[in-house]
Design a protein around this motif. Structure first.
Motif, PDB file in Angstrom:
ATOM      1  N   PRO A 361       0.833  -1.216   0.000  1.00 33.69           N
ATOM      2  CA  PRO A 361       0.000   0.000   0.000  1.00 33.69           C
ATOM      3  C   PRO A 361       0.863   1.260   0.000  1.00 33.69           C
ATOM      4  CG  PRO A 361      -0.793  -1.587   1.618  1.00 33.69           C
ATOM      5  CD  PRO A 361       0.525  -2.107   1.116  1.00 33.69           C
ATOM      6  N   ALA A 362       0.407   2.264  -0.716  1.00 31.59           N
ATOM      7  CA  ALA A 362       1.163   3.516  -0.836  1.00 31.59           C
ATOM      8  C   ALA A 362       1.485   4.143   0.521  1.00 31.59           C
ATOM      9  CB  ALA A 362       0.406   4.504  -1.720  1.00 31.59           C
ATOM     10  N   PRO A 363       0.558   4.184   1.493  1.00 28.42           N
ATOM     11  CA  PRO A 363       0.903   4.771   2.798  1.00 28.42           C
ATOM     12  C   PRO A 363       2.084   4.077   3.472  1.00 28.42           C
ATOM     13  CG  PRO A 363      -1.473   4.570   2.612  1.00 28.42           C
ATOM     14  CD  PRO A 363      -0.891   3.858   1.431  1.00 28.42           C
ATOM     15  N   MET A 364       2.185   2.755   3.306  1.00 30.08           N
ATOM     16  CA  MET A 364       3.313   2.033   3.902  1.00 30.08           C
ATOM     17  C   MET A 364       4.631   2.450   3.249  1.00 30.08           C
ATOM     18  SD  MET A 364       2.145   0.166   6.310  1.00 30.08           S
ATOM     19  CE  MET A 364       3.528  -0.944   6.569  1.00 30.08           C
ATOM     20  N   ILE A 365       4.596   2.663   1.940  1.00 27.64           N
ATOM     21  CA  ILE A 365       5.804   3.095   1.229  1.00 27.64           C
ATOM     22  C   ILE A 365       6.208   4.498   1.683  1.00 27.64           C
ATOM     23  CG2 ILE A 365       6.695   3.782  -1.038  1.00 27.64           C
ATOM     24  CD1 ILE A 365       5.291   1.387  -2.227  1.00 27.64           C
TER      25      ILE A 365
END
Length: 468
Positions: A361-365
């Motif tokens: 997921p983008a937030p994790m990146i």
């Protein structure tokens, strides 16, 4: 080495650095194919010239770059194209550094800059931290890392007036941290910062114009957290002795910095609107032009007064100032090159190992960017090296379903935190030298809670910005 030989080598070194800078400016200004083809060749020639002149520690970086290039060639990939891209990136980094050095060279000798720094360092305790944080930001735009050197020296001198050693030690820590945190908070938004210049070059579809506003929010969170922590945990001590010396002058002493800021930013934005060339590329031309004009103003009466004239100052810059930064130039150029080549080697390995970051997921990146870059800094990796290695591994913004600017905001936030905590960066090394403590102590002890609180706030911020 004979003196004449040293002068000859210094002259060739200075001329080569100027040649690379001019070539990169022409490339940014959409020069022809011959100009673009010359960029990696000039960078390689410069590295060949500088490598024998620098310390062994810098030469190791050159050897690592050669080893990675050989490894890439044996992998059977298009190693020549990757090497050219790495050398082009190295050339840009060199040109950007030399352009900033031209302004720093003029500013450091200007009495108006010295007076402004002295005024900030002599502020009373109630507003000293916020004054040095704000002043550190303004000085960073003109002097880059020289801002820490100048303000740190003036702060150290002002501390010598304090009779109580306990208070002197407390003042030293608070003043130097204010200067450092003010400097690092400019990294996410300033067009004169390597963080913005490198990251926007690595992430397609981004520019200084797209990252400046969210970058200012990052800067506000960093500077505001530093001020809040200083206010909350400020030691309560009773000063001994008589009244403190009041600072000479007024806040108008900062007007030269404001004029320079408006001049550089205004010229860059104006040229961007006229030409469409990215602002970071325009800075490469605007900053040296401002530096030359300022030198003319400083030296217009120098010849008849027995001082150094304009031509002598320019000669000194080419023969002394530029050759004097060869260590930093080699380190920064090789960081950009090693990151580019290393990323090309690492990507196939990750693919073969089944590591598909597009499923993350983008937030994790985004959160990972905030923490991975500072972690790499603790392991001795220059932020340029860490970012040029990391960013190509991140899936494209389209795959992540986010704006490209969100990636830059996350990466530059991690870069700024690295500058405050890594014992291998110039900021912590300089602050440690003024405070007479180790850089590791500055990064991991003085800035421990600052990093913890700020990294949490920035993680929330980059996720919110990415989702919005």
């Amino acid at each position: 080495m004979p003196i004449n030989m040293k002068r000859a080598v210094a002259g060739v070194t200075g001329l080569s650095l100027i040649l690379v800078t001019v070539n990169v400016i022409l490339v940014e200004w959409r020069g022809g194919q011959m100009i673009q083809a010359a960029e990696p060749a000039l960078a390689l020639s410069l590295l060949v010239l500088l490598a024998p002149q620098v310390r062994r520690g810098r030469q190791i970086f050159v050897l690592i770059g050669i080893a990675l290039t050989i490894a890439l060639a044996f992998k059977g990939s298009d190693w020549l194209a990757v090497s050219r891209a790495g050398l082009a990136k190295a050339a840009f980094i060199c040109a950007f550094f030399c352009a900033l050095a031209s302004l720093r060279s003029v500013a450091e000798s200007a009495p108006s800059i010295q007076n402004a720094g002295r005024f900030l360092a002599m502020q009373p305790p109630g507003r000293r931290y916020i004054a040095l944080t704000f002043g550190g930001q303004m000085f960073a735009l003109v002097l880059n890392y020289g801002a820490i050197a100048l303000l740190g020296a003036l702060a150290t001198a002002s501390m010598g007036m304090e009779q109580d050693p306990r208070i002197r030690k407390i003042r030293a820590r608070r003043m130097l941290l204010a200067i450092q945190r003010g400097f690092t908070s400019t990294l996410p938004w300033s067009p004169l910062s390597f963080a913005v210049a490198i990251t926007t070059a690595l992430v397609p579809g981004t520019s200084w114009a797209t990252v400046v506003m969210p970058g200012l929010v990052t800067a506000f969170l960093m500077a505001g957290t530093g001020w809040a922590l200083d206010t909350i945990f400020k030691p309560r001590v009773t000063p001994q002795g008589g009244p403190r010396e009041k600072p000479d002058g007024s806040w108008l002493l900062l007007s030269p910095l404001l004029v320079l800021l408006v001049l550089i930013m205004g010229s860059s934005v104006g040229l961007f609107l006229l030409t469409g060339i990215r602002v970071v590329g325009l800075v490469l031309l605007v900053v040296p032009v401002v530096a030359v004009a300022w030198t003319l103003l400083q030296t217009r009466h120098a010849a008849q007064d027995g001082g150094r004239g304009f031509r002598a100052r320019i000669a000194s810059y080419m023969m002394t100032d530029l050759p004097g930064v060869k260590e930093e130039v080699v380190l920064l150029m090789m960081a950009g090159y090693i990151g580019t080549v290393g990323s090309a080697l690492l990507t196939p390995v990750m693919t073969a190992g089944g590591m598909d970051l597009s499923t993350v997921p983008a937030p994790m990146i985004f959160i990972a960017c905030v923490y991975i870059v500072p972690l790499a800094g603790q392991l001795g990796m220059n932020p340029i090296l860490a970012v040029t290695l990391l960013v190509p591994l991140i899936p494209s913004a389209e795959v992540l379903g986010v704006s490209p600017t969100a990636v830059v905001v996350a990466v530059t936030a991690g870069w700024a935190l690295t500058a405050a905590t890594s014992p291998f960066t110039a900021t912590t090394l300089l602050i440690g030298s003024f405070a007479r403590v180790s850089a590791r102590h500055v990064g991991l002890v003085w800035n421990r809670w600052y990093f913890i609180v700020t990294s949490i706030l920035l993680s929330v911020w980059v996720v919110i910005f990415g989702l919005l």
